[in-house]
Motif scaffolding. Structure first.
Motif, mmCIF file in Angstrom:
data_model
loop_
_atom_site.group_PDB
_atom_site.id
_atom_site.type_symbol
_atom_site.label_atom_id
_atom_site.label_comp_id
_atom_site.label_asym_id
_atom_site.label_seq_id
_atom_site.Cartn_x
_atom_site.Cartn_y
_atom_site.Cartn_z
ATOM 1 N N UNK A 52 -8.223 -2.206 -24.913
ATOM 2 C CA UNK A 52 -8.113 -3.291 -26.224
ATOM 3 C C UNK A 52 -9.326 -3.941 -26.642
ATOM 4 N N UNK A 53 -10.007 -4.361 -25.685
ATOM 5 C CA UNK A 53 -11.333 -5.003 -26.125
ATOM 6 C C UNK A 53 -12.367 -4.188 -26.700
ATOM 7 N N UNK A 54 -12.197 -2.767 -26.285
ATOM 8 C CA UNK A 54 -13.028 -1.853 -26.859
ATOM 9 C C UNK A 54 -12.739 -1.484 -28.275
ATOM 10 N N UNK A 55 -11.347 -1.560 -28.545
ATOM 11 C CA UNK A 55 -10.997 -1.066 -29.864
ATOM 12 C C UNK A 55 -11.113 -2.586 -30.768
ATOM 13 N N UNK A 56 -11.348 -3.630 -30.348
ATOM 14 C CA UNK A 56 -11.649 -4.919 -30.994
ATOM 15 C C UNK A 56 -13.129 -4.786 -31.509
ATOM 16 N N UNK A 57 -13.839 -4.197 -30.362
ATOM 17 C CA UNK A 57 -15.456 -4.427 -30.834
ATOM 18 C C UNK A 57 -15.730 -3.124 -31.645
ATOM 19 N N UNK A 58 -14.834 -1.957 -31.679
ATOM 20 C CA UNK A 58 -15.014 -0.948 -32.633
ATOM 21 C C UNK A 58 -14.903 -1.249 -33.897
ATOM 22 N N UNK A 59 -13.673 -1.974 -33.997
ATOM 23 C CA UNK A 59 -13.377 -2.505 -35.324
ATOM 24 C C UNK A 59 -14.441 -3.477 -35.875
ATOM 25 N N UNK A 60 -15.039 -4.390 -34.912
ATOM 26 C CA UNK A 60 -16.112 -5.249 -35.473
ATOM 27 C C UNK A 60 -17.416 -4.314 -35.850
ATOM 28 N N UNK A 61 -17.672 -3.312 -35.145
ATOM 29 C CA UNK A 61 -18.798 -2.517 -35.525
ATOM 30 C C UNK A 61 -18.453 -1.807 -36.677
ATOM 31 N N UNK A 62 -17.398 -1.208 -37.272
ATOM 32 C CA UNK A 62 -17.196 -0.320 -38.235
ATOM 33 C C UNK A 62 -17.347 -1.420 -39.418
ATOM 34 N N UNK A 63 -16.773 -2.884 -39.494
ATOM 35 C CA UNK A 63 -17.099 -3.788 -40.192
ATOM 36 C C UNK A 63 -18.560 -4.117 -40.758
ATOM 37 N N UNK A 64 -19.250 -4.100 -39.499
ATOM 38 C CA UNK A 64 -20.615 -4.596 -39.719
ATOM 39 C C UNK A 64 -21.374 -3.133 -40.505
ATOM 40 N N UNK A 65 -21.103 -1.913 -40.060
ATOM 41 C CA UNK A 65 -21.656 -0.741 -40.581
ATOM 42 C C UNK A 65 -21.399 -0.584 -42.142
ATOM 43 N N UNK A 67 -20.383 -3.236 -44.086
ATOM 44 C CA UNK A 67 -21.219 -4.254 -44.499
ATOM 45 C C UNK A 67 -22.737 -3.964 -44.848
ATOM 46 N N UNK A 68 -23.374 -3.018 -43.969
ATOM 47 C CA UNK A 68 -24.667 -2.860 -44.161
ATOM 48 C C UNK A 68 -24.864 -1.290 -45.005
ATOM 49 N N UNK A 69 -23.940 -0.956 -45.728
ATOM 50 C CA UNK A 69 -24.148 0.165 -46.400
ATOM 51 C C UNK A 69 -23.586 1.353 -45.962
ATOM 52 N N UNK A 70 -22.683 1.493 -44.892
ATOM 53 C CA UNK A 70 -22.183 2.627 -44.251
ATOM 54 C C UNK A 70 -23.087 3.522 -43.563
ATOM 55 N N UNK A 71 -22.960 4.432 -42.637
ATOM 56 C CA UNK A 71 -23.576 5.393 -41.939
ATOM 57 C C UNK A 71 -22.727 6.478 -41.482
ATOM 58 N N UNK A 72 -22.538 7.337 -42.120
ATOM 59 C CA UNK A 72 -21.437 8.594 -41.824
ATOM 60 C C UNK A 72 -21.484 9.106 -40.258
ATOM 61 N N UNK A 73 -22.833 9.393 -40.033
ATOM 62 C CA UNK A 73 -22.871 9.785 -38.691
ATOM 63 C C UNK A 73 -22.465 8.562 -37.497
ATOM 64 N N UNK A 74 -22.796 7.594 -37.757
ATOM 65 C CA UNK A 74 -22.754 6.622 -36.806
ATOM 66 C C UNK A 74 -21.106 6.347 -36.701
ATOM 67 N N UNK A 75 -20.505 6.351 -37.887
ATOM 68 C CA UNK A 75 -18.873 6.175 -37.792
ATOM 69 C C UNK A 75 -18.560 7.134 -37.075
ATOM 70 N N UNK A 76 -18.745 8.557 -37.218
ATOM 71 C CA UNK A 76 -18.312 9.713 -36.550
ATOM 72 C C UNK A 76 -18.476 9.372 -34.955
ATOM 73 N N UNK A 77 -19.719 9.155 -34.778
ATOM 74 C CA UNK A 77 -20.001 8.848 -33.218
ATOM 75 C C UNK A 77 -19.100 7.556 -32.631
ATOM 76 N N UNK A 78 -18.973 6.862 -33.326
ATOM 77 C CA UNK A 78 -17.970 5.664 -32.911
ATOM 78 C C UNK A 78 -16.387 6.238 -32.709
ATOM 79 N N UNK A 79 -16.089 6.918 -33.662
ATOM 80 C CA UNK A 79 -14.782 7.632 -33.678
ATOM 81 C C UNK A 79 -14.702 8.482 -32.534
ATOM 82 N N UNK A 80 -15.583 9.179 -32.209
ATOM 83 C CA UNK A 80 -15.523 10.216 -30.981
ATOM 84 C C UNK A 80 -15.662 9.472 -29.754
ATOM 85 N N UNK A 81 -16.418 8.397 -29.536
ATOM 86 C CA UNK A 81 -16.419 7.567 -28.365
ATOM 87 C C UNK A 81 -14.893 6.907 -28.244
#
Length: 95
Positions: A52-65, A67-81
C-alpha cells in the motif's frame, strides 16, 4: 511520519515483543527462523502495508513526473516495478 509510524506493522503491533526485531538484527541463516519471521510479518499485515505504501509513493512520483513535463520511459519503468511488487509473494508462501 514519526519513526514509530514508519516501522513495519509487525513491529508496531507489539513493540514489547522484540522477537521479530531480534531475528532481523541477528541476520540468521536458519531457514526455519526466516520462515517464522516471514509468516509473522504476513500475519501482522506487514507485506500488505508495504504494498500500500509503495502504491501511494508511486502515485506521488507519477504526479511529480507529470508536473515536471512527463517522461514516458520513467513512467514505463514505474509501471513495470509496480507490477513486480503487486504480483510478488513473500518467500514463505502466498499472500
Amino acid at each position: 511520519a514519526s519513526r514509530s509510524q514508519r516501522r513495519p506493522s509487525a513491529l508496531r503491533r507489539s513493540p514489547s515483543d522484540s522477537q521479530l526485531l531480534h531475528i532481523l538484527k541477528k541476520r540468521t541463516e536458519s531457514e526455519p527462523i526466516k520462515r517464522y519471521a516471514v509468516e509473522h510479518m504476513q500475519a501482522c499485515g506487514s507485506f500488505d502495508y508495504t504494498r500500500a505504501e509503495l502504491g501511494r509513493l508511486k502515485h506521488e512520483v507519477l504526479l511529480e513526473v507529470e508536473r515536471l513535463g512527463g517522461h514516458e520511459e520513467l513512467v514505463s519503468l514505474l509501471e513495470y516495478l509496480d507490477r513486480q511488487v503487486r504480483t510478488s509473494e513473500p518467500a514463505g508462501g502466498g499472500a
